[in-house]
Design an enzyme around this catalytic site. Structure first.
Site, PDB file in Angstrom:
ATOM      1  N   LYS A 178       0.738  -1.523   0.104  1.00  0.00           N
ATOM      2  CA  LYS A 178       0.352  -0.356  -0.209  1.00  0.00           C
ATOM      3  C   LYS A 178       1.283   1.103  -0.023  1.00  0.00           C
ATOM      4  O   LYS A 178       0.389   2.179  -0.631  1.00  0.00           O
ATOM      5  CB  LYS A 178      -0.854  -0.160   0.736  1.00  0.00           C
ATOM      6  CG  LYS A 178      -2.133  -1.344   0.999  1.00  0.00           C
ATOM      7  CD  LYS A 178      -2.922  -0.290   2.256  1.00  0.00           C
ATOM      8  CE  LYS A 178      -4.001  -1.421   2.485  1.00  0.00           C
ATOM      9  NZ  LYS A 178      -4.917  -2.497   3.560  1.00  0.00           N
ATOM     10  N   LYS A 205     -13.247  -4.340  -7.070  1.00  0.00           N
ATOM     11  CA  LYS A 205     -13.323  -3.045  -7.048  1.00  0.00           C
ATOM     12  C   LYS A 205     -12.342  -1.915  -7.759  1.00  0.00           C
ATOM     13  O   LYS A 205     -12.519  -1.047  -8.855  1.00  0.00           O
ATOM     14  CB  LYS A 205     -13.598  -2.460  -5.898  1.00  0.00           C
ATOM     15  CG  LYS A 205     -14.999  -2.574  -5.334  1.00  0.00           C
ATOM     16  CD  LYS A 205     -15.178  -2.515  -3.819  1.00  0.00           C
ATOM     17  CE  LYS A 205     -16.249  -3.380  -3.415  1.00  0.00           C
ATOM     18  NZ  LYS A 205     -14.938  -4.130  -2.150  1.00  0.00           N
ATOM     19  N   LYS A 253     -10.409 -11.527 -13.049  1.00  0.00           N
ATOM     20  CA  LYS A 253     -11.272 -11.348 -11.529  1.00  0.00           C
ATOM     21  C   LYS A 253     -12.679  -9.973 -10.948  1.00  0.00           C
ATOM     22  O   LYS A 253     -11.321  -9.219 -10.678  1.00  0.00           O
ATOM     23  CB  LYS A 253     -10.069 -11.456 -10.258  1.00  0.00           C
ATOM     24  CG  LYS A 253     -10.328 -11.680  -8.562  1.00  0.00           C
ATOM     25  CD  LYS A 253      -9.062 -11.784  -8.009  1.00  0.00           C
ATOM     26  CE  LYS A 253      -9.641 -11.886  -6.550  1.00  0.00           C
ATOM     27  NZ  LYS A 253     -10.382 -10.428  -5.527  1.00  0.00           N
TER      28      LYS A 253
HETATM   29  P1  ADP Z   1     -12.110  -6.295  -4.077  1.00  0.00           P
HETATM   30  O1  ADP Z   1     -11.172  -6.762  -4.894  1.00  0.00           O
HETATM   31  O2  ADP Z   1     -13.111  -5.757  -4.617  1.00  0.00           O
HETATM   32  O3  ADP Z   1     -11.864  -4.935  -3.608  1.00  0.00           O
HETATM   33  P2  ADP Z   1     -12.175  -6.831  -1.178  1.00  0.00           P
HETATM   34  O4  ADP Z   1     -10.322  -6.871  -1.919  1.00  0.00           O
HETATM   35  O5  ADP Z   1     -12.728  -5.688  -0.870  1.00  0.00           O
HETATM   36  O6  ADP Z   1     -13.434  -7.004  -2.752  1.00  0.00           O
HETATM   37  O7  ADP Z   1     -12.729  -8.428  -1.351  1.00  0.00           O
HETATM   38  C1  ADP Z   1     -13.612  -8.435  -0.323  1.00  0.00           C
HETATM   39  C2  ADP Z   1     -13.968 -10.595   0.043  1.00  0.00           C
HETATM   40  O8  ADP Z   1     -14.795 -10.695  -0.907  1.00  0.00           O
HETATM   41  C3  ADP Z   1     -12.822 -11.294   0.168  1.00  0.00           C
HETATM   42  O9  ADP Z   1     -13.095 -12.424   1.143  1.00  0.00           O
HETATM   43  C4  ADP Z   1     -12.114 -11.504  -1.114  1.00  0.00           C
HETATM   44  O10 ADP Z   1     -11.120 -13.129  -1.261  1.00  0.00           O
HETATM   45  C5  ADP Z   1     -13.846 -11.408  -1.927  1.00  0.00           C
HETATM   46  N1  ADP Z   1     -13.459 -11.442  -2.893  1.00  0.00           N
HETATM   47  C6  ADP Z   1     -13.835 -10.556  -3.594  1.00  0.00           C
HETATM   48  N2  ADP Z   1     -13.701 -10.400  -4.710  1.00  0.00           N
HETATM   49  C7  ADP Z   1     -13.817 -11.548  -5.714  1.00  0.00           C
HETATM   50  C8  ADP Z   1     -13.602 -12.130  -6.532  1.00  0.00           C
HETATM   51  N3  ADP Z   1     -13.556 -12.128  -8.060  1.00  0.00           N
HETATM   52  N4  ADP Z   1     -14.180 -13.473  -6.661  1.00  0.00           N
HETATM   53  C9  ADP Z   1     -13.978 -14.361  -5.065  1.00  0.00           C
HETATM   54  N5  ADP Z   1     -14.551 -13.485  -4.095  1.00  0.00           N
HETATM   55  C10 ADP Z   1     -13.957 -12.531  -4.033  1.00  0.00           C
END
Ligand code: ADP
Ligand code: TRP
Length: 324
Positions: free
Chosen positions: A113, A196, A193
Protein backbone atom coordinates in the site's frame (compact mmCIF):
# COMPACT_ATOMS: atom_id res chain seq x y z
CA UNK A 1 -19.11 -23.60 20.81
CA UNK A 2 -16.59 -22.35 18.27
CA UNK A 3 -16.31 -18.55 18.11
CA UNK A 4 -15.63 -17.15 14.66
CA UNK A 5 -14.88 -13.53 13.82
CA UNK A 6 -14.07 -11.65 10.69
CA UNK A 7 -13.82 -8.03 9.58
CA UNK A 8 -15.47 -6.76 6.46
CA UNK A 9 -14.01 -3.85 4.57
CA UNK A 10 -16.44 -1.02 3.95
CA UNK A 11 -15.26 0.16 0.58
CA UNK A 12 -18.55 0.23 -1.32
CA UNK A 13 -21.56 -1.86 -2.31
CA UNK A 14 -20.60 -5.55 -2.25
CA UNK A 15 -20.42 -6.99 -5.79
CA UNK A 16 -21.22 -10.48 -7.08
CA UNK A 17 -17.61 -11.60 -6.42
CA UNK A 18 -17.79 -10.47 -2.78
CA UNK A 19 -21.22 -12.09 -2.42
CA UNK A 20 -20.38 -15.51 -3.86
CA UNK A 21 -16.77 -15.59 -2.61
CA UNK A 22 -17.16 -14.20 0.88
CA UNK A 23 -20.61 -13.14 2.11
CA UNK A 24 -22.68 -16.23 1.25
CA UNK A 25 -20.04 -18.66 2.65
CA UNK A 26 -19.84 -16.56 5.86
CA UNK A 27 -23.63 -16.61 6.21
CA UNK A 28 -23.68 -20.40 5.69
CA UNK A 29 -21.06 -20.72 8.43
CA UNK A 30 -23.15 -18.52 10.73
CA UNK A 31 -26.14 -20.78 10.15
CA UNK A 32 -24.17 -23.92 11.05
CA UNK A 33 -24.85 -25.26 14.51
CA UNK A 34 -22.04 -25.13 17.07
CA UNK A 35 -20.72 -21.77 15.83
CA UNK A 36 -21.04 -18.27 17.15
CA UNK A 37 -20.17 -15.64 14.56
CA UNK A 38 -19.06 -12.06 15.05
CA UNK A 39 -18.94 -10.13 11.78
CA UNK A 40 -17.99 -6.49 11.85
CA UNK A 41 -17.64 -3.64 9.42
CA UNK A 42 -14.06 -2.36 9.67
CA UNK A 43 -14.94 1.32 9.40
CA UNK A 44 -12.03 2.48 11.59
CA UNK A 45 -9.64 0.72 9.24
CA UNK A 46 -11.35 2.43 6.29
CA UNK A 47 -10.08 5.80 7.57
CA UNK A 48 -6.59 4.79 6.39
CA UNK A 49 -7.80 5.19 2.81
CA UNK A 50 -11.19 6.96 2.78
CA UNK A 51 -11.29 10.42 4.34
CA UNK A 52 -14.72 11.59 3.15
CA UNK A 53 -17.30 11.28 5.96
CA UNK A 54 -20.39 10.91 3.77
CA UNK A 55 -18.77 8.23 1.67
CA UNK A 56 -17.87 6.29 4.81
CA UNK A 57 -21.40 6.49 6.19
CA UNK A 58 -22.96 5.42 2.87
CA UNK A 59 -20.48 2.55 2.49
CA UNK A 60 -21.12 1.24 5.99
CA UNK A 61 -24.87 1.31 5.41
CA UNK A 62 -24.73 -0.42 2.05
CA UNK A 63 -22.46 -3.15 3.43
CA UNK A 64 -24.77 -3.71 6.40
CA UNK A 65 -27.86 -3.66 4.15
CA UNK A 66 -26.28 -6.24 1.82
CA UNK A 67 -25.36 -8.64 4.64
CA UNK A 68 -28.82 -8.41 6.14
CA UNK A 69 -30.55 -8.72 2.77
CA UNK A 70 -28.45 -11.77 1.91
CA UNK A 71 -29.73 -13.49 5.02
CA UNK A 72 -27.44 -12.84 7.97
CA UNK A 73 -29.66 -13.35 10.99
CA UNK A 74 -28.80 -10.70 13.61
CA UNK A 75 -30.65 -12.72 16.25
CA UNK A 76 -28.18 -15.57 15.83
CA UNK A 77 -24.98 -13.76 14.82
CA UNK A 78 -23.53 -10.38 15.69
CA UNK A 79 -23.14 -7.77 12.97
CA UNK A 80 -21.57 -4.55 14.19
CA UNK A 81 -19.55 -1.46 13.35
CA UNK A 82 -15.98 -1.50 14.62
CA UNK A 83 -16.21 2.22 15.49
CA UNK A 84 -19.12 1.60 17.87
CA UNK A 85 -16.87 -0.47 20.13
CA UNK A 86 -14.34 2.14 21.28
CA UNK A 87 -12.82 -0.45 23.65
CA UNK A 88 -10.97 -1.80 20.63
CA UNK A 89 -8.84 1.34 20.31
CA UNK A 90 -7.76 1.09 23.96
CA UNK A 91 -6.74 -2.53 23.49
CA UNK A 92 -4.98 -1.54 20.29
CA UNK A 93 -2.75 0.83 22.29
CA UNK A 94 -1.82 -1.90 24.76
CA UNK A 95 -1.04 -4.38 21.98
CA UNK A 96 0.98 -1.79 20.08
CA UNK A 97 3.33 -1.54 23.06
CA UNK A 98 4.12 -5.24 22.66
CA UNK A 99 4.33 -5.40 18.87
CA UNK A 100 7.95 -5.03 17.73
CA UNK A 101 8.45 -2.12 15.34
CA UNK A 102 10.83 -4.26 13.28
CA UNK A 103 8.11 -6.88 12.81
CA UNK A 104 5.47 -4.37 11.74
CA UNK A 105 7.83 -2.82 9.24
CA UNK A 106 7.96 -6.22 7.48
CA UNK A 107 4.20 -6.23 6.78
CA UNK A 108 3.61 -7.04 3.09
CA UNK A 109 0.35 -5.18 2.94
CA UNK A 110 1.94 -2.01 4.33
CA UNK A 111 4.74 -2.26 1.79
CA UNK A 112 2.29 -2.80 -1.08
CA UNK A 113 0.00 0.00 0.00
CA UNK A 114 2.74 2.48 0.85
CA UNK A 115 4.28 1.92 -2.58
CA UNK A 116 0.97 2.69 -4.28
CA UNK A 117 -0.71 5.30 -2.07
CA UNK A 118 0.11 8.98 -1.72
CA UNK A 119 -1.36 8.99 1.78
CA UNK A 120 1.02 6.93 3.94
CA UNK A 121 -0.07 7.60 7.52
CA UNK A 122 0.93 6.17 10.89
CA UNK A 123 -2.56 4.61 10.86
CA UNK A 124 -1.69 2.64 7.74
CA UNK A 125 1.46 1.41 9.48
CA UNK A 126 -0.32 0.35 12.68
CA UNK A 127 -3.27 -1.18 10.77
CA UNK A 128 -2.29 -4.74 11.89
CA UNK A 129 -2.25 -3.68 15.57
CA UNK A 130 -5.87 -2.56 15.39
CA UNK A 131 -6.67 -5.76 13.54
CA UNK A 132 -5.09 -7.80 16.37
CA UNK A 133 -7.24 -5.86 18.86
CA UNK A 134 -10.37 -6.60 16.77
CA UNK A 135 -9.67 -10.28 17.27
CA UNK A 136 -8.14 -10.57 20.75
CA UNK A 137 -10.93 -8.57 22.37
CA UNK A 138 -13.39 -11.47 21.98
CA UNK A 139 -11.55 -14.73 22.75
CA UNK A 140 -12.01 -15.88 19.18
CA UNK A 141 -10.99 -19.37 17.98
CA UNK A 142 -11.13 -18.97 14.22
CA UNK A 143 -10.67 -16.06 11.83
CA UNK A 144 -11.66 -16.71 8.20
CA UNK A 145 -9.51 -14.48 5.97
CA UNK A 146 -8.10 -14.28 2.48
CA UNK A 147 -4.45 -15.26 1.90
CA UNK A 148 -3.40 -11.59 1.86
CA UNK A 149 -4.39 -11.33 5.54
CA UNK A 150 -2.47 -14.37 6.83
CA UNK A 151 0.55 -12.35 7.88
CA UNK A 152 -1.67 -10.06 9.95
CA UNK A 153 -3.02 -13.14 11.68
CA UNK A 154 0.54 -14.22 12.45
CA UNK A 155 1.17 -10.82 14.07
CA UNK A 156 -1.99 -11.31 16.13
CA UNK A 157 -0.93 -14.75 17.28
CA UNK A 158 2.57 -13.51 18.16
CA UNK A 159 1.42 -10.57 20.22
CA UNK A 160 -1.11 -12.74 22.08
CA UNK A 161 1.58 -15.30 22.95
CA UNK A 162 4.05 -12.59 23.92
CA UNK A 163 1.64 -10.97 26.39
CA UNK A 164 0.46 -14.33 27.79
CA UNK A 165 4.09 -15.21 28.40
CA UNK A 166 5.06 -11.84 29.88
CA UNK A 167 2.18 -11.89 32.38
CA UNK A 168 2.27 -15.65 32.96
CA UNK A 169 -1.42 -16.22 32.23
CA UNK A 170 -3.76 -17.19 29.42
CA UNK A 171 -5.02 -13.66 29.01
CA UNK A 172 -5.67 -14.00 25.28
CA UNK A 173 -6.93 -16.91 23.22
CA UNK A 174 -4.45 -17.51 20.39
CA UNK A 175 -6.66 -17.59 17.26
CA UNK A 176 -6.33 -19.79 14.19
CA UNK A 177 -6.62 -18.34 10.69
CA UNK A 178 -8.78 -20.23 8.24
CA UNK A 179 -8.50 -19.80 4.48
CA UNK A 180 -10.73 -21.69 2.13
CA UNK A 181 -8.65 -23.14 -0.68
CA UNK A 182 -11.74 -24.06 -2.64
CA UNK A 183 -13.12 -20.56 -2.70
CA UNK A 184 -14.30 -19.70 -6.16
CA UNK A 185 -12.86 -16.82 -8.14
CA UNK A 186 -15.75 -15.00 -9.72
CA UNK A 187 -14.83 -13.50 -13.09
CA UNK A 188 -15.59 -9.87 -13.88
CA UNK A 189 -17.20 -8.54 -17.06
CA UNK A 190 -13.77 -8.47 -18.75
CA UNK A 191 -12.81 -12.01 -17.67
CA UNK A 192 -10.27 -10.93 -15.03
CA UNK A 193 -11.05 -11.56 -11.33
CA UNK A 194 -14.05 -9.42 -10.42
CA UNK A 195 -12.78 -6.55 -8.29
CA UNK A 196 -13.56 -2.99 -7.33
CA UNK A 197 -10.01 -2.11 -8.28
CA UNK A 198 -10.54 -3.27 -11.89
CA UNK A 199 -13.97 -1.65 -12.15
CA UNK A 200 -15.22 -4.83 -13.82
CA UNK A 201 -17.82 -5.80 -11.25
CA UNK A 202 -21.51 -6.65 -11.38
CA UNK A 203 -23.56 -4.83 -8.72
CA UNK A 204 -26.64 -7.02 -8.29
CA UNK A 205 -28.42 -4.23 -6.43
CA UNK A 206 -28.58 -1.90 -9.44
CA UNK A 207 -32.02 -0.91 -10.78
CA UNK A 208 -33.13 -3.33 -13.54
CA UNK A 209 -32.27 -1.10 -16.50
CA UNK A 210 -28.75 -0.40 -15.28
CA UNK A 211 -28.19 -4.03 -14.36
CA UNK A 212 -29.23 -5.06 -17.87
CA UNK A 213 -26.82 -2.54 -19.36
CA UNK A 214 -24.02 -3.91 -17.18
CA UNK A 215 -24.74 -7.50 -18.23
CA UNK A 216 -24.86 -6.43 -21.87
CA UNK A 217 -21.38 -4.94 -21.44
CA UNK A 218 -19.81 -8.34 -20.62
CA UNK A 219 -16.97 -8.92 -23.06
CA UNK A 220 -17.56 -11.79 -25.53
CA UNK A 221 -15.85 -13.07 -28.69
CA UNK A 222 -16.98 -12.08 -32.17
CA UNK A 223 -18.15 -15.61 -33.14
CA UNK A 224 -21.33 -15.18 -35.25
CA UNK A 225 -24.69 -16.35 -33.89
CA UNK A 226 -24.97 -19.42 -36.11
CA UNK A 227 -21.56 -20.90 -35.20
CA UNK A 228 -20.94 -23.24 -32.22
CA UNK A 229 -19.24 -21.60 -29.22
CA UNK A 230 -17.07 -22.76 -26.33
CA UNK A 231 -18.96 -22.15 -23.06
CA UNK A 232 -15.90 -22.56 -20.85
CA UNK A 233 -14.07 -19.58 -22.30
CA UNK A 234 -17.13 -17.30 -22.33
CA UNK A 235 -17.48 -14.72 -19.53
CA UNK A 236 -21.29 -14.84 -19.76
CA UNK A 237 -21.40 -18.61 -19.32
CA UNK A 238 -18.81 -18.55 -16.49
CA UNK A 239 -21.08 -16.24 -14.52
CA UNK A 240 -24.23 -18.12 -15.51
CA UNK A 241 -22.96 -21.45 -14.22
CA UNK A 242 -22.18 -19.97 -10.79
CA UNK A 243 -25.87 -19.26 -10.22
CA UNK A 244 -27.77 -21.77 -12.36
CA UNK A 245 -29.03 -25.25 -11.44
CA UNK A 246 -27.02 -28.17 -12.93
CA UNK A 247 -29.85 -28.82 -15.44
CA UNK A 248 -30.01 -25.21 -16.62
CA UNK A 249 -26.21 -25.18 -16.90
CA UNK A 250 -26.27 -28.30 -19.13
CA UNK A 251 -28.96 -26.77 -21.32
CA UNK A 252 -26.94 -23.58 -21.70
CA UNK A 253 -23.81 -25.59 -22.53
CA UNK A 254 -25.69 -27.47 -25.25
CA UNK A 255 -27.01 -24.17 -26.67
CA UNK A 256 -23.47 -22.86 -26.97
CA UNK A 257 -22.11 -26.04 -28.57
CA UNK A 258 -24.99 -26.53 -31.02
CA UNK A 259 -24.63 -23.10 -32.61
CA UNK A 260 -27.55 -20.85 -33.57
CA UNK A 261 -27.43 -19.34 -30.07
CA UNK A 262 -26.03 -15.81 -29.77
CA UNK A 263 -24.37 -13.98 -26.91
CA UNK A 264 -27.35 -11.63 -26.75
CA UNK A 265 -29.60 -14.55 -25.78
CA UNK A 266 -27.04 -15.80 -23.24
CA UNK A 267 -26.80 -12.34 -21.66
CA UNK A 268 -30.58 -12.11 -21.45
CA UNK A 269 -30.67 -15.51 -19.69
CA UNK A 270 -27.97 -14.39 -17.24
CA UNK A 271 -29.78 -11.11 -16.53
CA UNK A 272 -33.02 -12.98 -15.81
CA UNK A 273 -31.21 -15.52 -13.65
CA UNK A 274 -29.68 -12.76 -11.49
CA UNK A 275 -33.06 -11.06 -11.09
CA UNK A 276 -34.67 -14.37 -10.24
CA UNK A 277 -31.96 -15.54 -7.80
CA UNK A 278 -31.78 -12.25 -5.95
CA UNK A 279 -35.39 -11.01 -6.21
CA UNK A 280 -36.02 -11.01 -2.45
CA UNK A 281 -32.49 -9.87 -1.66
CA UNK A 282 -32.86 -6.85 -3.94
CA UNK A 283 -36.18 -5.86 -2.37
CA UNK A 284 -34.86 -6.22 1.16
CA UNK A 285 -31.67 -4.31 0.29
CA UNK A 286 -33.70 -1.39 -1.09
CA UNK A 287 -35.90 -1.41 1.97
CA UNK A 288 -32.88 -1.16 4.29
CA UNK A 289 -31.06 1.45 2.22
CA UNK A 290 -34.17 3.62 2.19
CA UNK A 291 -34.54 3.23 5.94
CA UNK A 292 -31.11 3.85 7.51
CA UNK A 293 -32.73 4.18 10.95
CA UNK A 294 -33.76 0.52 10.68
CA UNK A 295 -30.19 -0.52 9.80
CA UNK A 296 -28.91 1.46 12.77
CA UNK A 297 -31.50 -0.15 15.05
CA UNK A 298 -30.43 -3.66 14.03
CA UNK A 299 -26.72 -2.87 14.37
CA UNK A 300 -27.13 -1.04 17.68
CA UNK A 301 -28.81 -4.05 19.25
CA UNK A 302 -25.80 -6.20 18.34
CA UNK A 303 -23.37 -3.49 19.39
CA UNK A 304 -24.81 -3.33 22.88
CA UNK A 305 -24.09 -7.03 23.31
CA UNK A 306 -20.59 -6.70 21.79
CA UNK A 307 -19.69 -3.72 24.02
CA UNK A 308 -20.56 -5.76 27.11
CA UNK A 309 -18.20 -8.52 25.99
CA UNK A 310 -15.51 -5.95 25.18
CA UNK A 311 -15.85 -4.35 28.62
CA UNK A 312 -15.41 -7.69 30.34
CA UNK A 313 -12.27 -8.53 28.40
CA UNK A 314 -10.80 -5.08 28.77
CA UNK A 315 -11.27 -5.23 32.56
CA UNK A 316 -9.19 -8.44 32.59
CA UNK A 317 -6.51 -6.85 30.43
CA UNK A 318 -6.32 -3.65 32.52
CA UNK A 319 -5.98 -5.72 35.67
CA UNK A 320 -3.22 -7.91 34.24
CA UNK A 321 -1.27 -4.90 32.98
CA UNK A 322 -1.54 -3.04 36.30
CA UNK A 323 -4.09 -0.43 35.31
CA UNK A 324 -6.36 -1.47 38.18
P1 ADP B 1 -12.28 -6.10 -4.15
O1 ADP B 1 -11.25 -6.88 -4.93
O2 ADP B 1 -13.48 -5.84 -4.97
O3 ADP B 1 -11.71 -4.84 -3.50
P2 ADP B 1 -12.16 -7.13 -1.48
O4 ADP B 1 -10.68 -7.27 -1.56
O5 ADP B 1 -12.75 -6.03 -0.67
O6 ADP B 1 -12.75 -7.04 -2.98
O7 ADP B 1 -12.75 -8.53 -1.02
C1 ADP B 1 -13.71 -8.71 0.01
C2 ADP B 1 -13.99 -10.20 0.09
O8 ADP B 1 -14.59 -10.70 -1.13
C3 ADP B 1 -12.74 -11.05 0.29
O9 ADP B 1 -13.06 -12.12 1.17
C4 ADP B 1 -12.42 -11.59 -1.08
O10 ADP B 1 -11.75 -12.82 -1.02
C5 ADP B 1 -13.81 -11.75 -1.69
N1 ADP B 1 -13.75 -11.54 -3.15
C6 ADP B 1 -13.46 -10.37 -3.77
N2 ADP B 1 -13.49 -10.51 -5.11
C7 ADP B 1 -13.79 -11.82 -5.36
C8 ADP B 1 -13.95 -12.58 -6.55
N3 ADP B 1 -13.83 -12.04 -7.76
N4 ADP B 1 -14.25 -13.89 -6.42
C9 ADP B 1 -14.39 -14.45 -5.19
N5 ADP B 1 -14.24 -13.79 -4.03
C10 ADP B 1 -13.95 -12.48 -4.10
N1 TRP C 1 -7.86 -6.29 7.21
C1 TRP C 1 -9.01 -7.05 6.77
C2 TRP C 1 -9.12 -6.93 5.24
O1 TRP C 1 -8.53 -6.05 4.66
C3 TRP C 1 -10.27 -6.56 7.44
C4 TRP C 1 -10.18 -6.76 8.93
C5 TRP C 1 -10.01 -5.79 9.88
C6 TRP C 1 -10.21 -8.01 9.60
N2 TRP C 1 -9.95 -6.37 11.10
C7 TRP C 1 -10.07 -7.72 10.98
C8 TRP C 1 -10.36 -9.33 9.16
C9 TRP C 1 -10.06 -8.75 11.95
C10 TRP C 1 -10.35 -10.34 10.13
C11 TRP C 1 -10.20 -10.05 11.50
O2 TRP C 1 -9.85 -7.69 4.62
Amino acid sequence: MKRILTGIQSTGIPHLGNILGAIEPAIRLANTSGTECLYFIADLHSLTTIKDAETRLANVRSVAAAWLALGLDPEKSLLYRQSKIPQVTELSWYLGCFMPFSRLSLAHSFKDKSDNLGDVSAGLFTYPVLMAADILLYDVNTVPVGKDQLQHLEFTRDVARRINHEYQQELFVVPEASTDERVMVVPGIDGRKMSKSYNNFVDIFLPEKKLKKKINSIVTSSTPVEEPKDPDTCNVFRLYELLATPEATETMKANYRNGGYGYGAAKKALFELILDTYADTRTTYDRYVNDPAEIDRVLEKCEQNVRERADRKLAEVRKALGFG
